[in-house]
Design a protein around this motif. Structure first.
Motif, mmCIF file in Angstrom:
data_model
loop_
_atom_site.group_PDB
_atom_site.id
_atom_site.type_symbol
_atom_site.label_atom_id
_atom_site.label_comp_id
_atom_site.label_asym_id
_atom_site.label_seq_id
_atom_site.Cartn_x
_atom_site.Cartn_y
_atom_site.Cartn_z
ATOM 1 N N LYS A 118 0.819 -1.203 0.000
ATOM 2 C CA LYS A 118 0.000 0.000 0.000
ATOM 3 C C LYS A 118 0.861 1.264 0.000
ATOM 4 C CE LYS A 118 -3.777 2.256 2.420
ATOM 5 N NZ LYS A 118 -4.664 2.258 3.567
ATOM 6 N N TYR A 119 1.877 1.300 0.857
ATOM 7 C CA TYR A 119 2.593 2.550 1.052
ATOM 8 C C TYR A 119 3.992 2.591 0.405
ATOM 9 C CZ TYR A 119 -0.841 3.335 4.744
ATOM 10 O OH TYR A 119 -2.005 3.498 5.440
ATOM 11 N N LEU A 126 12.569 9.471 -8.478
ATOM 12 C CA LEU A 126 13.180 9.916 -7.232
ATOM 13 C C LEU A 126 14.640 10.303 -7.457
ATOM 14 C CD1 LEU A 126 11.677 7.130 -4.976
ATOM 15 C CD2 LEU A 126 11.002 9.535 -5.028
ATOM 16 N N LEU A 183 13.137 12.570 0.803
ATOM 17 C CA LEU A 183 12.269 11.854 -0.137
ATOM 18 C C LEU A 183 11.678 10.616 0.515
ATOM 19 C CD1 LEU A 183 14.432 12.133 -3.358
ATOM 20 C CD2 LEU A 183 12.253 13.264 -2.952
ATOM 21 N N THR A 211 1.136 7.740 10.522
ATOM 22 C CA THR A 211 0.227 7.093 9.581
ATOM 23 C C THR A 211 0.081 5.616 9.936
ATOM 24 O OG1 THR A 211 1.046 8.615 7.908
ATOM 25 C CG2 THR A 211 -0.244 6.741 7.128
ATOM 26 N N TYR A 254 9.654 18.677 3.189
ATOM 27 C CA TYR A 254 8.685 17.589 3.078
ATOM 28 C C TYR A 254 8.781 16.822 1.763
ATOM 29 C CZ TYR A 254 6.951 19.778 7.257
ATOM 30 O OH TYR A 254 6.876 20.302 8.522
ATOM 31 N N ALA A 255 9.621 17.319 0.838
ATOM 32 C CA ALA A 255 9.881 16.599 -0.414
ATOM 33 C C ALA A 255 8.612 16.054 -1.061
ATOM 34 C CB ALA A 255 10.886 15.474 -0.168
ATOM 35 N N SER A 305 8.282 14.077 -4.465
ATOM 36 C CA SER A 305 8.524 12.660 -4.741
ATOM 37 C C SER A 305 7.240 11.971 -5.196
ATOM 38 C CB SER A 305 9.164 11.946 -3.551
ATOM 39 O OG SER A 305 8.455 12.177 -2.383
ATOM 40 N N CYS A 306 6.087 12.499 -4.829
ATOM 41 C CA CYS A 306 4.839 11.873 -5.271
ATOM 42 C C CYS A 306 3.942 12.792 -6.101
ATOM 43 C CB CYS A 306 4.032 11.382 -4.078
ATOM 44 S SG CYS A 306 4.880 10.147 -3.100
ATOM 45 N N TYR A 312 4.450 10.844 -9.553
ATOM 46 C CA TYR A 312 3.064 10.671 -10.006
ATOM 47 C C TYR A 312 2.305 9.599 -9.238
ATOM 48 C CZ TYR A 312 5.541 7.498 -13.257
ATOM 49 O OH TYR A 312 6.343 6.568 -13.816
ATOM 50 N N ILE A 313 2.657 9.434 -7.971
ATOM 51 C CA ILE A 313 1.824 8.538 -7.161
ATOM 52 C C ILE A 313 0.544 9.263 -6.789
ATOM 53 C CG2 ILE A 313 1.595 7.360 -4.968
ATOM 54 C CD1 ILE A 313 4.421 6.776 -4.929
ATOM 55 N N GLN A 332 -5.585 11.163 6.928
ATOM 56 C CA GLN A 332 -6.473 10.012 7.129
ATOM 57 C C GLN A 332 -7.801 10.406 7.775
ATOM 58 O OE1 GLN A 332 -3.101 9.760 7.570
ATOM 59 N NE2 GLN A 332 -2.850 8.427 5.783
ATOM 60 N N GLY A 351 -7.830 5.859 5.021
ATOM 61 C CA GLY A 351 -7.157 4.888 4.165
ATOM 62 C C GLY A 351 -6.274 5.501 3.098
ATOM 63 N N THR A 352 -6.196 6.833 2.996
ATOM 64 C CA THR A 352 -5.337 7.399 1.969
ATOM 65 C C THR A 352 -3.872 7.074 2.271
ATOM 66 O OG1 THR A 352 -4.588 9.398 0.851
ATOM 67 C CG2 THR A 352 -5.185 9.634 3.153
ATOM 68 N N ILE A 353 -3.058 6.964 1.222
ATOM 69 C CA ILE A 353 -1.656 6.621 1.461
ATOM 70 C C ILE A 353 -0.802 7.867 1.680
ATOM 71 C CG2 ILE A 353 -1.851 4.509 0.138
ATOM 72 C CD1 ILE A 353 -0.146 5.832 -2.034
ATOM 73 N N GLU A 354 -1.370 9.046 1.536
ATOM 74 C CA GLU A 354 -0.640 10.269 1.859
ATOM 75 C C GLU A 354 -0.168 10.184 3.310
ATOM 76 O OE1 GLU A 354 -0.975 13.736 0.182
ATOM 77 O OE2 GLU A 354 0.419 14.441 1.707
ATOM 78 N N PRO A 355 1.160 10.243 3.555
ATOM 79 C CA PRO A 355 1.582 10.113 4.950
ATOM 80 C C PRO A 355 1.245 11.366 5.764
ATOM 81 C CG PRO A 355 3.493 10.306 3.487
ATOM 82 C CD PRO A 355 2.281 10.313 2.621
ATOM 83 N N ASN A 356 0.850 11.140 6.995
ATOM 84 C CA ASN A 356 0.634 12.236 7.921
ATOM 85 C C ASN A 356 2.016 12.704 8.380
ATOM 86 O OD1 ASN A 356 0.302 13.779 10.224
ATOM 87 N ND2 ASN A 356 -1.452 12.595 10.952
ATOM 88 N N GLN A 357 2.384 13.935 8.016
ATOM 89 C CA GLN A 357 3.740 14.414 8.316
ATOM 90 C C GLN A 357 3.779 15.193 9.624
ATOM 91 O OE1 GLN A 357 6.640 14.443 5.954
ATOM 92 N NE2 GLN A 357 5.715 14.172 3.957
ATOM 93 N N HIS A 358 2.683 15.205 10.352
ATOM 94 C CA HIS A 358 2.661 15.853 11.657
ATOM 95 C C HIS A 358 3.093 17.316 11.542
ATOM 96 C CE1 HIS A 358 1.966 15.190 15.829
ATOM 97 N NE2 HIS A 358 3.120 15.684 16.194
#
Lengths: 234, 686
Positions: free
Chosen positions: A138-139, A159, A196, A203, B607-608, B611-612, B623-624, B648, B653-660
């Motif tokens: 998934k991630y 990347l 990156l 999460t 936060y780069a 990359s996505c 392009y994720i 989230q 369920g999103t794959i975007e990470p929580n970067q706090h």
């Protein structure tokens, strides 16, 4: 007596199969496909394991006998076979009932009866490793795997700093579990790596982070050996 | 000789007569007898394993710790509330020793990590077997009444399913099996009641057969009945192993039973007689309409490409009649009110293009050898009997044939079925998993009069379905209710009013979920009104273009009128808002250049995000995630801010990470993103 009785009781596909009559022989076994699959304990791998027998000029040999063996509990269908018209031998594999790495060896004999073989690995994921696999799918895999699929295009080429494939044991076996947890939780900069690599600590929960580490350890090649414990030889 | 004999006799006499000697001998015998019990104990299987364990660990680096943990004797886990008395640890000595994780030798391996403690659940709840037994044979292999053998490892996920009714990340096989029971309509014939009282529902909706004669020919029905998989390998319709004459009679009955629907007869004015000017136009329209999101077709390499929500279309031209096809594509719900196919607003010209394209997809071989004689009244009557006998109406609506109740046995507790109640085939392993998978794989082998049809399932699918069935145990009903993790209750949400009618005709919920109801192929729309800007939404509905270049499944163009897209937009903007913030609490424009610049830096360095995501397509490559080149014209500022803070929470369920992120950083990033209004080169500085 007891051993005999026991043996009579258990199924041995090898011993019951009629002896094969090889019509040719080669000098090397090469892998065609089906190694490094992840399955669940006791289950059949989704792809068959395929080998090819070659002669010393590198040409495929038809009619050479290939036998496959593995740890206790693994079931092969068939266990021996003659290579087909493309010089290939195909085995369906059902993994044993415990999780972990399974090394399977395909072997054959050359014209002088001298054996040669090839050993490949398959992985049976326990509950935790299975969760780790799902987390990875998934991630992580889009950045960490170079291969694209129809439904999932790899982001690797995009990347500027390249991550490593989780199966790269030469890299990952040198990173301690606590460093792995740190970079996964806090992102690349936490251990002086690139931003990156995003942080996943807000999460994923702790169990998922441990699970993905367990998965990394399972699929590592060369295999990961936990430090600190001296194993006796049995 | 003589003397010897008398000597022996006399000594015997002496012993018997002399009370002291007699006592001595009897005690010796008694003592010997007394040692039998300890000797038996000493030689018992489990002590043997414990001795082996001690030898096994003695040369290991962790021997001292392991020996300290070792407790000889019978070890048991006793949990009265769960009815657990498990002595398995008596032989499985190292089961709780983390350092024995990679030991391959049983019974000494550590239990692999799972989310539960052994001391809280014991062993047999998951592994089955007799926990109280002290021999391997009794513990693992007993099949006496009320006892059950150990569950083979490959079905172990079924045990999780006794309490967990939601899909779990770690149980793919169980999840797949449950999906199969619903998708292949098993639950249409077999009732499965879960411990919380709900029943499993089918997720497959076979078409009604009311007007079947409009749709297809008797020959096609015959060939399909004989072998659905020959038409489509992904068909969920099972094979009823019908004889030629039975298939012929059923097809005759269905044709005779069908009533004409006037709408199916009206073909388009410019009916597809004249071939289209551009032969590739039909294929292009098929592609542009993203039909493949739901329908698969076989490509030249023989692989199926496309979704499984709708039927495979590789040979659809062999199946459907041209007039019906046109009528269907114009208004699918008219023929089948339950269909998930959207009503595209195709023009007559477009309909003809598509129809011509699809009618060319044929496999003449499928019906080539079907030659049916006109049926007699008796044959038609016999066809109806067969339809009733085979339970066709369990899945299909058939005029004059009521839906049978409880057509197959109830399977709510099939995972605990005692072996004595089962009839095994010769040579078959005597175990419940073997029985269940055998029944699925070869249902008719168990008796010619059985009605259960044969499904076209791979061996992995059979294993998964068996796993799901094995989770339906007596224990799942008797375990304390607080252990049950129910599945999320089914939502029946339907949008209301004029917009609701529109959304129903477009079948938005086939792909999107709203308020817990709908599909998973496309994003959840429950809070779409908080997320997007009005102008963007309105033009997107009219002319959708993808946000993610790598997706193969995309939002199709439905050819909405201006009025339709306005109604939809109004409704979405008003009805679908998150309660967690106010949409317009942050402005869409007017952020200071300094703040935007700070956001840019955070985006690219700290936060780069590149990359996505792409902000500047000339520089960025990721392009994720969705492209962000025009995100400032698409999303609301408040949505971006809150989404960045906790992705989230807004998109579970999103794959975007929580970067706090801190509020300051989130604010600056929002300002930068709101400045991306589309057009060239507005993104990153070179």
């Amino acid at each position: 007596m007891l051993a005999l009785a026991l043996c009579a009781g258990c199924k041995h596909p090898t011993s019951s199969a009629p002896a094969l009559k090889p019509t040719a022989s080669g000098t090397a076994i090469v892998l065609v496909g089906g190694d490094k699959q992840l399955g669940s304990p006791g289950s059949r791998l989704s792809q068959p394991l395929q080998f090819q027998v070659n002669d010393n000029l590198g040409n495929a040999v038809t009619g050479a006998e290939v036998e496959i063996t593995g740890p206790k509990g693994v079931i092969f269908d068939p266990a021996q076979v003659l290579t087909d018209e493309n010089g290939q031998a195909t085995f369906k594999v059902r993994l044993g009932g415990i999780s972990g790495r399974y090394e399977l060896t395909a072997s054959s004999r050359d014209a002088h009866g001298k054996p040669f073989s090839l050993t490949v690995a398959e992985f049976a994921a326990g509950y935790q490793e299975q969760v780790g696999y799902e987390v990875n799918e998934k991630y992580c895999s889009r950045c960490h795997d170079q291969d694209s699929t129809v439904t999932q295009v790899s982001n690797y080429d995009n990347l500027a700093v390249k991550p490593h494939s989780f199966s790269n044991g030469d890299v990952y076996n040198k990173i301690t579990a606590s460093d792995l947890a740190t970079i996964i939780t806090h992102g690349g900069p936490a251990i002086n790596r690139s931003a990156l690599m995003p942080p996943y600590g807000w999460t994923l929960n702790k169990a998922e982070t441990q699970a993905v580490i367990a998965y990394i350890r399972l699929v590592s090649d060369p295999p990961y050996v936990a430090p600190g414990v001296v194993y006796a030889k049995h | 000789m003589q003397t010897k004999k008398t000597g022996f006799l006399s000594s015997l006499k002496a012993i018997v007569c002399d009370p002291f000697t007699m006592f001595g001998v009897v005690s010796a015998i008694l003592l010997l007898l007394l040692t039998v019990a300890p000797a038996k104990d000493y030689l018992s299987e489990w002590r043997g394993y414990q001795r082996q364990y001690l030898t096994f660990i003695q040369n290991r680096g962790d021997a001292v710790t392991l020996r300290r943990h070792f407790q000889g004797g019978i070890n048991q886990i006793w949990i009265p509330q769960l009815d657990v008395v498990d002595r398995c640890q008596t032989c499985h000595v190292g089961v709780g020793e983390a350092s024995l994780a990679d030991v391959k030798q049983q019974p000494f391996r550590a239990h692999p990590p799972i989310p539960h403690k052994l001391t809280e659940f014991g062993c047999v709840i998951c592994h089955r077997g007799q926990g109280a037994a002290t021999t391997v044979n009794q513990a693992h292999h007993s099949d006496m009444t009320g006892e059950e053998p150990i569950l083979p490892a490959r079905y172990i996920e079924s045990s999780c399913g006794q309490c967990h009714h939601e899909p779990l990340e770690g149980t793919p096989k169980l999840n797949q099996g449950r999906t199969l029971l619903s998708r292949y309509g098993c639950v249409n014939c077999h009732t499965i009641t879960l411990p919380d009282g709900s029943t499993m529902q089918a997720t497959d909706f076979p078409p009604p057969l009311t007007h079947i004669a409009d749709k297809t020919t008797r020959e096609w029905i015959y060939a399909w009945l004989k072998d659905p998989a020959a038409y489509s390998s992904t068909a969920t319709m099972p094979n009823f192993m019908l004889s030629d004459s039975d298939a012929s009679d059923i097809s005759a009955f269905l044709m005779a039973d069908s009533t004409p629907d006037p709408a199916d007869r009206i073909s388009s004015p410019a009916a597809s007689k004249t071939p289209p000017a551009d032969p590739t136009a039909g294929a292009s329209l098929y592609g542009e309409s993203f039909c493949a999101s739901c329908h698969a077709t076989q490509n030249e390499a023989g692989n199926l490409v496309g979704g499984t929500l709708g039927p495979e279309l590789t040979n659809v031209g062999t199946k459907v009649k041209p007039a019906w096809l046109l009528a269907w594509m114009r208004d699918p719900k008219h023929y089948d009110p339950a269909t998930r196919m959207p009503q595209y607003r195709w023009t007559d010209a477009q309909l003809n293009l598509l129809a011509a394209f699809l009618e060319n997809k044929t496999d003449p071989d499928f019906v080539a050898n079907v030659h049916l004689q006109p049926a007699t009244k008796q044959q038609i009557a016999h066809g109806k009997e067969l339809v009733m006998e085979n339970g066709c109406a369990s899945c299909h609506e058939i005029p004059g044939v009521p839906k049978p109740e409880n057509f197959g046995p109830n399977l709510s507790r099939v995972g605990s079925k005692p072996l004595v109640q089962l009839i095994f085939l010769p040579g078959m392993e005597h175990s419940l998993p073997a029985y269940l998978s055998g029944k699925i794989r070869q249902p008719r082998a168990f008796g010619a009069s059985l009605r259960m049809p044969k499904f076209n399932l791979s061996s992995a699918q059979v294993e998964a379905a068996t796993t799901a069935l094995l989770s339906l145990t007596d224990r799942s009903f008797s375990l304390p209710a607080n252990l049950q993790v129910p599945s999320t209750p089914q939502s029946h949400y339907e949008p209301a009013g004029q917009a609701g009618q529109l959304m129903s005709s477009l079948n938005c919920l086939s792909c999107h979920s709203i308020n817990g109801h709908g599909g998973t192929m496309a994003p959840d729309l429950s809070w779409e009104g908080s997320s997007v800007q009005r102008t963007w939404l309105e033009s997107f509905l009219k002319n959708p273009n993808t946000l993610r270049p790598t997706l193969i499944r995309r939002m199709p163009k439905f050819n909405l009128t201006d009025a339709e897209s306005t109604v939809l937009t109004d409704y979405i903007m008003t009805a679908y808002q998150t309660p967690s913030f106010v949409r317009d609490e942050m402005p869409l424009t007017g952020y200071s250049p300094a703040l935007i610049e700070k956001g840019r830096e955070l985006f690219y360095s700290r936060y780069a995000c590149q990359s996505c995501h792409m902000v500047n397509p000339n520089v960025d490559k990721g392009y994720i995630g969705p492209t962000l080149t025009d995100v400032g014209a698409r999303l609301n500022a408040a949505w971006i801010f809150h989404y960045l803070k906790d992705p989230q929470a807004l998109r579970p369920g999103t794959i975007e990470p929580n970067q706090h992120l801190s509020d300051d950083d989130a604010n600056a990033l929002t300002a930068f993103l709101m400045a991306q209004k589309g057009g060239a080169g507005q993104g990153a500085k070179q």
